[in-house]
Structures are given as C-alpha cells and as structure tokens.
Design a protein around this motif. Sequence first.
Motif, PDB file in Angstrom:
ATOM      1  N   VAL A 304       0.847  -1.200   0.000  1.00  0.00           N
ATOM      2  CA  VAL A 304       0.000   0.000   0.000  1.00  0.00           C
ATOM      3  C   VAL A 304       0.882   1.250   0.000  1.00  0.00           C
ATOM      4  O   VAL A 304       1.892   1.312   0.710  1.00  0.00           O
ATOM      5  CB  VAL A 304      -0.940   0.001   1.221  1.00  0.00           C
ATOM      6  CG1 VAL A 304      -1.715   1.326   1.304  1.00  0.00           C
ATOM      7  CG2 VAL A 304      -1.895  -1.176   1.151  1.00  0.00           C
ATOM      8  N   CYS A 305       0.501   2.232  -0.801  1.00  0.00           N
ATOM      9  CA  CYS A 305       1.230   3.499  -0.866  1.00  0.00           C
ATOM     10  C   CYS A 305       0.968   4.305   0.401  1.00  0.00           C
ATOM     11  O   CYS A 305      -0.197   4.487   0.792  1.00  0.00           O
ATOM     12  CB  CYS A 305       0.791   4.297  -2.094  1.00  0.00           C
ATOM     13  SG  CYS A 305       1.482   5.965  -2.175  1.00  0.00           S
ATOM     14  N   CYS A 308      -1.475   7.689  -0.749  1.00  0.00           N
ATOM     15  CA  CYS A 308      -2.879   7.553  -1.138  1.00  0.00           C
ATOM     16  C   CYS A 308      -3.597   6.423  -0.404  1.00  0.00           C
ATOM     17  O   CYS A 308      -4.817   6.274  -0.525  1.00  0.00           O
ATOM     18  CB  CYS A 308      -2.989   7.353  -2.645  1.00  0.00           C
ATOM     19  SG  CYS A 308      -2.256   5.796  -3.237  1.00  0.00           S
ATOM     20  N   ARG A 309      -2.827   5.575   0.337  1.00  0.00           N
ATOM     21  CA  ARG A 309      -3.392   4.462   1.111  1.00  0.00           C
ATOM     22  C   ARG A 309      -4.120   3.451   0.231  1.00  0.00           C
ATOM     23  O   ARG A 309      -5.059   2.805   0.656  1.00  0.00           O
ATOM     24  CB  ARG A 309      -4.357   4.978   2.194  1.00  0.00           C
ATOM     25  CG  ARG A 309      -3.726   5.935   3.174  1.00  0.00           C
ATOM     26  CD  ARG A 309      -2.760   5.221   4.097  1.00  0.00           C
ATOM     27  NE  ARG A 309      -2.000   6.143   4.931  1.00  0.00           N
ATOM     28  CZ  ARG A 309      -1.267   5.773   5.973  1.00  0.00           C
ATOM     29  NH1 ARG A 309      -1.201   4.492   6.297  1.00  0.00           N
ATOM     30  NH2 ARG A 309      -0.586   6.654   6.669  1.00  0.00           N
ATOM     31  N   LYS A 310      -3.657   3.342  -1.020  1.00  0.00           N
ATOM     32  CA  LYS A 310      -4.193   2.345  -1.938  1.00  0.00           C
ATOM     33  C   LYS A 310      -3.042   1.479  -2.438  1.00  0.00           C
ATOM     34  O   LYS A 310      -1.873   1.796  -2.225  1.00  0.00           O
ATOM     35  CB  LYS A 310      -4.892   3.017  -3.115  1.00  0.00           C
ATOM     36  CG  LYS A 310      -6.094   3.878  -2.710  1.00  0.00           C
ATOM     37  CD  LYS A 310      -6.709   4.547  -3.934  1.00  0.00           C
ATOM     38  CE  LYS A 310      -7.881   5.439  -3.536  1.00  0.00           C
ATOM     39  NZ  LYS A 310      -8.469   6.128  -4.723  1.00  0.00           N
ATOM     40  N   THR A 311      -3.401   0.375  -3.118  1.00  0.00           N
ATOM     41  CA  THR A 311      -2.365  -0.493  -3.668  1.00  0.00           C
ATOM     42  C   THR A 311      -1.509   0.308  -4.647  1.00  0.00           C
ATOM     43  O   THR A 311      -2.028   1.018  -5.514  1.00  0.00           O
ATOM     44  CB  THR A 311      -2.981  -1.702  -4.382  1.00  0.00           C
ATOM     45  OG1 THR A 311      -3.812  -2.411  -3.450  1.00  0.00           O
ATOM     46  CG2 THR A 311      -1.910  -2.617  -4.919  1.00  0.00           C
ATOM     47  N   ARG A 312      -0.211   0.187  -4.510  1.00  0.00           N
ATOM     48  CA  ARG A 312       0.706   1.010  -5.302  1.00  0.00           C
ATOM     49  C   ARG A 312       0.567   0.745  -6.796  1.00  0.00           C
ATOM     50  O   ARG A 312       0.387  -0.393  -7.229  1.00  0.00           O
ATOM     51  CB  ARG A 312       2.150   0.767  -4.876  1.00  0.00           C
ATOM     52  CG  ARG A 312       2.511   1.313  -3.509  1.00  0.00           C
ATOM     53  CD  ARG A 312       4.018   1.315  -3.321  1.00  0.00           C
ATOM     54  NE  ARG A 312       4.582  -0.018  -3.503  1.00  0.00           N
ATOM     55  CZ  ARG A 312       4.800  -0.887  -2.536  1.00  0.00           C
ATOM     56  NH1 ARG A 312       4.484  -0.565  -1.293  1.00  0.00           N
ATOM     57  NH2 ARG A 312       5.334  -2.071  -2.791  1.00  0.00           N
ATOM     58  N   CYS A 326       3.491   5.261  -4.930  1.00  0.00           N
ATOM     59  CA  CYS A 326       3.022   5.410  -6.313  1.00  0.00           C
ATOM     60  C   CYS A 326       3.805   6.542  -6.969  1.00  0.00           C
ATOM     61  O   CYS A 326       4.121   7.545  -6.322  1.00  0.00           O
ATOM     62  CB  CYS A 326       1.526   5.747  -6.354  1.00  0.00           C
ATOM     63  SG  CYS A 326       0.448   4.486  -5.654  1.00  0.00           S
TER      64      CYS A 326
END
Length: 360
Positions: A304-305, A308-312, A326
């Motif tokens: 996780v990035c 942004c707290r999402k998958t990179r 990211c």
Amino acid sequence: MAEHGAHITTASVAVADDQPSIFEVVAQDSLMTAVRPALQHVVKVLAESNPAHYGFFWRWFDEIFTLLDFLLQQHYLSRTSASFSEHFYGLKRIVVGGSKQLQRPATAGLPKEHLWKSAVFLVLLPYLKVKLEKLASSLREEDEYSIHPPSSHWKRFYKAFLAAYPFVNMAWEGWFLTQQLRYILGKAEHHSPLLKLAGVRLGRLTAQDLQAIEHRLAEASEMQEPRSIGEKIKSALKKAVGGVALSLSTGLSVGVFFLQFLDWWYSSENQETIKSLTALPTPPPPIHLDYNSDSPLLPKMKTVCPLCRKTRVNDTVLATSGYVFCYRCVFNYVRSHQACPITGYPTEVQHLIKLYSPEN
C-alpha cells in the motif's frame, strides 16, 4: 614551426600598430567570465548559511550582478573608453567610422551611441544568454520527469526548443571562433563580432592616454571646494559615487589574482579531491519507522502506498530514504515539498527511481 606560429599570432599587428595580440584580447574576455562564478559561489555559501538574510541575493543573483556589472562597465566606458577588463589589460575601444577611424583620447570616453551599444553587448547579452541556458536546463529536467500528456502543446513546444537549442548554441560559438581565427590570421580587426556590431575595435592605451588618465585623477583630487550649498551636495554625491566605483574597481583588480586559484580549485580534475574532503557520512536508515511500529505514516500492508493508502501503481522508490510509493503520488509530493513524506529527508525530483517487477 614555432617561429611560423609566432608569426601568425602577431600578423594582425600589420592591420594597426596599436592592435593587441590574440592573447591579450582572450585574456580580457575571460576575466569577467571568471568573476561571475566566483561571486556566485560566495553568494551561494552565504545563502546556505543564512537563508533568511541572504536568500534574496541568491534568488536574484543574475539581476543584481547584471545591475552592478552595468554600473561598473558604464563608469569605465565613459571615463576610459574601455570596459573594466579591457582597461585592466591596458586596452581601449576606438570608434570606427566609415573610411576613417575616429581617434579620441581615452579620457574622453566613448560617444553616447557607441557607449550604449557597448553596454548592451557587454551586460545585457550575457544576462540573456545565462537566462536562456537556465531555461533550457529546466525544460530538459522537466522533460525527463514530467507527466504531461503526450499531445500537450506545451510539451511539443519545449521539445522543439530543446532539439534546436544545441544547434543554435553551436552556431553562436562557431561564429565567435571563426572571427577569432580571422583575427589571428590578420583578416579582421575585430576578434569578436560584437565589437563590430558596436562599431568599435580594440587598441592599446598610448603614453598620452596614460598621462591623461593620471592628470584627470590629479585634477579630481585637487578640485576646489564648492561655494554654494547645492554645489557642495553635488560634489559630495560625485565623490561618493566615484568612491564606490573606485572601491569596486580596486577590489576587482585585487581579486582577479585570486580567480586563477578559484578556477583551479573548481576545475573538473580537482572535483574528486574536493568531494573526498567534503563528503559527509551516509546517514543511518530510519530504523524507528518500520512496518511493525504504530506509526500513522506507514500502512500495515507493504503493498500500500503511504500517501494515497491504496495499492501502489508504478512503484517508485526515493533514493534518499528507500521507501516506495506510487509514482504520481510521490512525484507531486516531492515537487511541492522537496522532502520525503515519511522521513522528511531533503529530496528532489531526480531522486525518484521507478521499480519494475519481473512480470513487467
């Protein structure tokens, strides 16, 4: 062979008895070229040591240097018919007019038209050239790291500019080199095309010129005291301006002998030695920030990035800290804050390193 080379370098004397050699004109050209980086380094050291007080001088160095250079050159052109570096080497500018050359004493200064032309070519043109080089450098860096769409009009424009700039610069330098070769061979009376555009040529100071300069300085020192208050104020202002100009010229004259040392100190062959002497130890990794800690800056999952707290997407690592983000997230953050989001280490855009998995 040596005698033949010496004959070639002195062949231009046949054009005019007072015409300087190629060594004199090249030496005076390189004088002001060496002054600029020396002063720039001093300002940079001051700005880095105290950004609040001296940061302004670093941000506006080109404009401040151009203003001071203009005042210096205008003073010498109007009083000695030469730029600072030309006067330092005992040269003067002689106006070339039509079929005859207008012989004027050096203390008379250049005519107004030729004075302003000379000032423009001595001060304004180098300033524009420096700005153009900085623009090309910034556009080249932006082209390497930008995320503009491929069809952007701005991107097409600066790509065309970057493609054309090296050829334009090569043509410019080739123009000057060709003129110097013609000067060496005695085919031209100007070693620089800018002198021809200004309508002047370089000549040596004569004994009469030196005596006139000394006589003028003696007259200035023996000037009678003005009677009226207005004349006293005017005289005080003239003395103040003259004192500043004299101090500046004297400081530059003394400092020029130090420039050769600076030129050697910052030469390419000496850079490795300087780096070894001034290199700082590599800072330790931020062990207090790991994935097992409760730090809110780091996500629990390693894929996780942290921004942004999402998958990179498009994994990119920062060379200054080693953390992965990211590409788009970390590019925008670093460009805005010049620091690593996790450790706060100073970071630039060129420290971004994209990672590619074997699947890609």
